[in-house]
Scaffold this motif. Structure first.
Motif, PDB file in Angstrom:
ATOM      1  N   LEU A 116      -1.513 -22.325   3.456  1.00  0.00           N
ATOM      2  CA  LEU A 116      -1.875 -21.023   2.902  1.00  0.00           C
ATOM      3  C   LEU A 116      -1.882 -19.989   4.022  1.00  0.00           C
ATOM      4  O   LEU A 116      -2.568 -20.159   5.028  1.00  0.00           O
ATOM      5  CB  LEU A 116      -3.248 -21.083   2.235  1.00  0.00           C
ATOM      6  N   VAL A 117      -1.109 -18.924   3.838  1.00  0.00           N
ATOM      7  CA  VAL A 117      -1.028 -17.828   4.807  1.00  0.00           C
ATOM      8  C   VAL A 117      -1.765 -16.622   4.233  1.00  0.00           C
ATOM      9  O   VAL A 117      -1.428 -16.144   3.148  1.00  0.00           O
ATOM     10  CB  VAL A 117       0.442 -17.456   5.098  1.00  0.00           C
ATOM     11  N   THR A 118      -2.766 -16.118   4.944  1.00  0.00           N
ATOM     12  CA  THR A 118      -3.535 -14.951   4.506  1.00  0.00           C
ATOM     13  C   THR A 118      -3.318 -13.832   5.511  1.00  0.00           C
ATOM     14  O   THR A 118      -3.616 -13.992   6.706  1.00  0.00           O
ATOM     15  CB  THR A 118      -5.038 -15.280   4.412  1.00  0.00           C
ATOM     16  N   LEU A 119      -2.803 -12.696   5.054  1.00  0.00           N
ATOM     17  CA  LEU A 119      -2.442 -11.618   5.978  1.00  0.00           C
ATOM     18  C   LEU A 119      -3.652 -10.908   6.568  1.00  0.00           C
ATOM     19  O   LEU A 119      -3.675 -10.608   7.766  1.00  0.00           O
ATOM     20  CB  LEU A 119      -1.552 -10.601   5.270  1.00  0.00           C
ATOM     21  N   THR A 120      -4.662 -10.619   5.738  1.00  0.00           N
ATOM     22  CA  THR A 120      -5.827  -9.873   6.221  1.00  0.00           C
ATOM     23  C   THR A 120      -7.095 -10.428   5.594  1.00  0.00           C
ATOM     24  O   THR A 120      -7.068 -10.901   4.453  1.00  0.00           O
ATOM     25  CB  THR A 120      -5.738  -8.372   5.840  1.00  0.00           C
ATOM     26  N   PRO A 121      -8.226 -10.390   6.294  1.00  0.00           N
ATOM     27  CA  PRO A 121      -9.479 -10.859   5.693  1.00  0.00           C
ATOM     28  C   PRO A 121      -9.961  -9.937   4.580  1.00  0.00           C
ATOM     29  O   PRO A 121     -10.639 -10.372   3.657  1.00  0.00           O
ATOM     30  CB  PRO A 121     -10.454 -10.873   6.881  1.00  0.00           C
ATOM     31  N   GLU A 122      -9.634  -8.635   4.656  1.00  0.00           N
ATOM     32  CA  GLU A 122      -9.977  -7.704   3.583  1.00  0.00           C
ATOM     33  C   GLU A 122      -8.844  -7.664   2.554  1.00  0.00           C
ATOM     34  O   GLU A 122      -7.748  -8.134   2.822  1.00  0.00           O
ATOM     35  CB  GLU A 122     -10.239  -6.293   4.135  1.00  0.00           C
ATOM     36  N   ARG A 123      -9.125  -7.117   1.378  1.00  0.00           N
ATOM     37  CA  ARG A 123      -8.127  -7.041   0.325  1.00  0.00           C
ATOM     38  C   ARG A 123      -6.917  -6.232   0.780  1.00  0.00           C
ATOM     39  O   ARG A 123      -7.045  -5.128   1.292  1.00  0.00           O
ATOM     40  CB  ARG A 123      -8.738  -6.406  -0.925  1.00  0.00           C
ATOM     41  N   LEU A 124      -5.734  -6.792   0.633  1.00  0.00           N
ATOM     42  CA  LEU A 124      -4.497  -6.108   1.028  1.00  0.00           C
ATOM     43  C   LEU A 124      -4.126  -5.087  -0.040  1.00  0.00           C
ATOM     44  O   LEU A 124      -4.139  -5.397  -1.232  1.00  0.00           O
ATOM     45  CB  LEU A 124      -3.367  -7.126   1.180  1.00  0.00           C
ATOM     46  N   THR A 125      -3.804  -3.860   0.366  1.00  0.00           N
ATOM     47  CA  THR A 125      -3.457  -2.818  -0.594  1.00  0.00           C
ATOM     48  C   THR A 125      -2.130  -2.165  -0.219  1.00  0.00           C
ATOM     49  O   THR A 125      -1.879  -1.875   0.955  1.00  0.00           O
ATOM     50  CB  THR A 125      -4.546  -1.734  -0.653  1.00  0.00           C
ATOM     51  N   PRO A 126      -1.258  -1.904  -1.196  1.00  0.00           N
ATOM     52  CA  PRO A 126       0.032  -1.276  -0.919  1.00  0.00           C
ATOM     53  C   PRO A 126      -0.088   0.178  -0.481  1.00  0.00           C
ATOM     54  O   PRO A 126       0.872   0.746   0.037  1.00  0.00           O
ATOM     55  CB  PRO A 126       0.776  -1.396  -2.258  1.00  0.00           C
ATOM     56  N   SER A 127      -1.257   0.800  -0.665  1.00  0.00           N
ATOM     57  CA  SER A 127      -1.452   2.185  -0.241  1.00  0.00           C
ATOM     58  C   SER A 127      -1.799   2.294   1.243  1.00  0.00           C
ATOM     59  O   SER A 127      -1.829   3.396   1.794  1.00  0.00           O
ATOM     60  CB  SER A 127      -2.568   2.836  -1.069  1.00  0.00           C
ATOM     61  N   ASN A 128      -2.038   1.166   1.890  1.00  0.00           N
ATOM     62  CA  ASN A 128      -2.375   1.146   3.314  1.00  0.00           C
ATOM     63  C   ASN A 128      -1.112   0.836   4.114  1.00  0.00           C
ATOM     64  O   ASN A 128      -0.604  -0.281   4.073  1.00  0.00           O
ATOM     65  CB  ASN A 128      -3.448   0.085   3.576  1.00  0.00           C
TER      66      ASN A 128
END
Length: 218
Positions: free
Chosen positions: A174-186
């Motif tokens: 499992l690959v997780t990019l960020t500990p916080e929720r990933l958002t396309p607006s960022n």
């Protein structure tokens, strides 16, 4: 097994209703997700897909400003073109999103899916990021906030921080990019997703889920 593991991720996943044309009707169709229940579902004409497939939808039953989660699955078909899939839709409303769309819950759901269904690839992502990274295709393979690869896909290399790479039992990674929720607006999130996808592409982990020949024949 999948529903049991999912219920361990969050209390909202402990109750389920068959999907229906209206919320009022669906709330009368509660079910216990046991083996015996699904054996009955398999025999119902409304859930048959073609000659050999099974399609089913379920909802967690939340209403008003907290619409809950929805699940859609298809399995058993011998068709070459997208015969088997499972989609778990998390709440989009603010109340449900803040409560359910968190790293521990989504990670738990991804692990439940990996253990119960043993997919080759799975992704947890937002609509906007899906559209951008997939190139418009729902049949390829791309990175999301969280991305699962079976061992058959190949070995996932170490990735630069803040990306987290974790094994899921003997099934895969499992690959997780960020500990916080990933958002396309960022823009930083989007840039990180593109960099990670490029690194994984170079390792051959992004083969198509459905071969183009099967798409043409369909």
């Amino acid at each position: 097994m999948f529903f049991r593991l999912l219920a361990e991720c969050h209390p909202d996943f402990a109750r389920w209703y068959e999907k229906s044309s209206s919320a009022r009707k669906a709330l009368q169709l509660g079910f216990e997700p046991t083996r015996e229940t699904f054996l009955k579902f398999f025999g119902r004409e409304k859930y048959k897909s073609g000659n050999d497939g099974f399609r089913f939808g379920a909802w967690t039953g939340h209403e008003a400003q907290d619409q809950g989660a929805m699940l859609m699955l298809a399995c058993g078909s011998k068709a070459e073109f997208s015969p088997n899939f499972l989609w778990l839709f998390f709440p989009k409303e603010a109340l449900g999103k803040e409560r359910v769309v968190t790293a521990p819950v989504v990670s738990g759901a991804m692990r439940a899916l990996a253990v119960a269904w043993e997919p080759e690839w799975a992704v947890a992502t937002a609509d906007g990021l899906w559209d951008e990274l997939s190139g418009g295709s729902r049949l390829g393979c791309f990175v999301g906030w969280m991305t699962y690869f079976s061992r058959e896909r190949g070995e996932v290399p170490p990735l630069p921080a803040p990306v987290c790479v974790e094994t899921v039992g003997d099934e895969g990674t499992l690959v997780t990019l960020t500990p916080e929720r990933l958002t396309p607006s960022n823009p930083e999130h989007v840039a990180l997703a593109w960099r990670t996808q490029k690194l994984l592409e170079e390792r051959g982990l992004f083969r198509l889920m459905v071969h183009p020949a099967a798409i043409r024949r369909s």
